[in-house]
Design a protein around this motif. Structure first.
Motif, mmCIF file in Angstrom:
data_model
loop_
_atom_site.group_PDB
_atom_site.id
_atom_site.type_symbol
_atom_site.label_atom_id
_atom_site.label_comp_id
_atom_site.label_asym_id
_atom_site.label_seq_id
_atom_site.Cartn_x
_atom_site.Cartn_y
_atom_site.Cartn_z
ATOM 1 N N GLY A 24 59.609 73.288 82.556
ATOM 2 C CA GLY A 24 59.161 71.979 83.015
ATOM 3 C C GLY A 24 58.224 72.007 84.204
ATOM 4 N N TYR A 105 52.058 68.646 79.663
ATOM 5 C CA TYR A 105 53.076 68.599 78.612
ATOM 6 C C TYR A 105 52.548 68.250 77.226
ATOM 7 C CZ TYR A 105 56.294 68.379 82.636
ATOM 8 O OH TYR A 105 56.978 68.626 83.798
ATOM 9 N N PRO A 140 58.492 63.159 85.843
ATOM 10 C CA PRO A 140 57.971 64.309 86.593
ATOM 11 C C PRO A 140 57.208 63.911 87.848
ATOM 12 C CG PRO A 140 56.686 63.938 84.599
ATOM 13 C CD PRO A 140 57.873 63.036 84.514
ATOM 14 N N GLY A 179 61.590 67.562 83.904
ATOM 15 C CA GLY A 179 62.608 68.123 83.028
ATOM 16 C C GLY A 179 63.643 68.913 83.804
ATOM 17 N N PRO A 180 63.969 70.135 83.372
ATOM 18 C CA PRO A 180 64.988 70.935 84.068
ATOM 19 C C PRO A 180 64.614 71.293 85.509
ATOM 20 C CG PRO A 180 64.534 71.836 81.880
ATOM 21 C CD PRO A 180 63.487 70.805 82.149
ATOM 22 N N ARG A 182 62.909 69.185 87.585
ATOM 23 C CA ARG A 182 62.538 67.978 88.338
ATOM 24 C C ARG A 182 63.097 67.977 89.751
ATOM 25 N NH1 ARG A 182 62.011 64.752 91.485
ATOM 26 N NH2 ARG A 182 61.441 62.543 91.332
#
Length: 215
Positions: A24, A105, A140, A179-180, A182
């Motif tokens: 991410g 992304y 994000p 995502g993971p 953030r």
């Protein structure tokens, strides 16, 4: 004009390649072309002449941040957002943020930033390891770099210490984390003074971070 670079931005003998630093977290070197960088520097100067100029933020414990900052859109102070807007977040800047997320992304995911923090680093300024966690949204964070090079330390979500990755950010670079990653800790332990292109007309480093607060 397009903000996207070719596959590798030539830097000396070696191309600076796009990289996924963590799940991410995406670094896109040279995303902003020189003309757009100059436009952003001019905008940052103009915002600083307004009613809420750049200032050293005072932390609740009495410490003073070495960077100077201003907010666009919803105002932030340590460690909360206020129910007020000082300087409006321009739609063109929000649109740039959406394009940045799409660049990282493949899709902007409905990113709708309502605040931007502009930080100015002189030769002695640093930013300690911290999380961007005052937002209620998990959207994000978009980071744009202008001027002097710096070391951007991108860590993990549990601790300010290792493991972390040091990334050199240069003028025009884009960094997006979501995502993971953030809520990963991150900071700027070093700035390299005098490394900006003189044509940019900037002494020091500017960093713009766009966020969606969810408030």
């Amino acid at each position: 004009m397009t903000e996207g670079p070719p596959d590798g931005v030539l830097d000396g003998l070696f191309p600076r390649e796009r990289a996924v630093v963590a799940p991410g977290a995406v670094h896109v070197p040279g995303w902003l072309p020189p003309e757009r960088q100059r436009e952003l520097v001019a905008a940052c100067r103009e915002w600083g002449r307004g009613p809420f100029p750049y200032r050293h933020t005072v932390l609740p414990g009495g410490g003073v941040m070495s960077v100077r900052s201003l907010c666009l859109g919803r105002r932030w102070e340590p460690y909360r957002y206020l129910d007020e807007v000082g300087v409006e977040l321009p739609e063109w800047l929000a649109a740039l943020g959406r394009r940045a997320v799409a660049e990282a992304y493949g899709d902007d995911g409905g990113f709708a930033p309502d605040t931007a923090l502009v930080n100015f680093y002189d030769a002695d300024a640093r930013m300690g390891m911290h999380q961007d966690k005052e937002e209620r949204s998990g959207a994000p964070v978009v980071s744009l770099s202008l001027g002097d090079r710096c070391v951007f330390r991108f860590g993990n979500t549990e601790t300010r210490g290792k493991p972390y990755t040091d990334v050199e950010l240069r003028s025009g670079d884009l960094f997006v984390f979501g995502g993971p990653s953030r809520f990963a800790y991150h900071g700027v332990p070093k700035v390299y003074p005098g490394t900006a292109d003189p044509a940019l007309g900037l002494t020091g480093r500017l960093n713009l971070t766009l966020r969606q607060t969810g408030l």
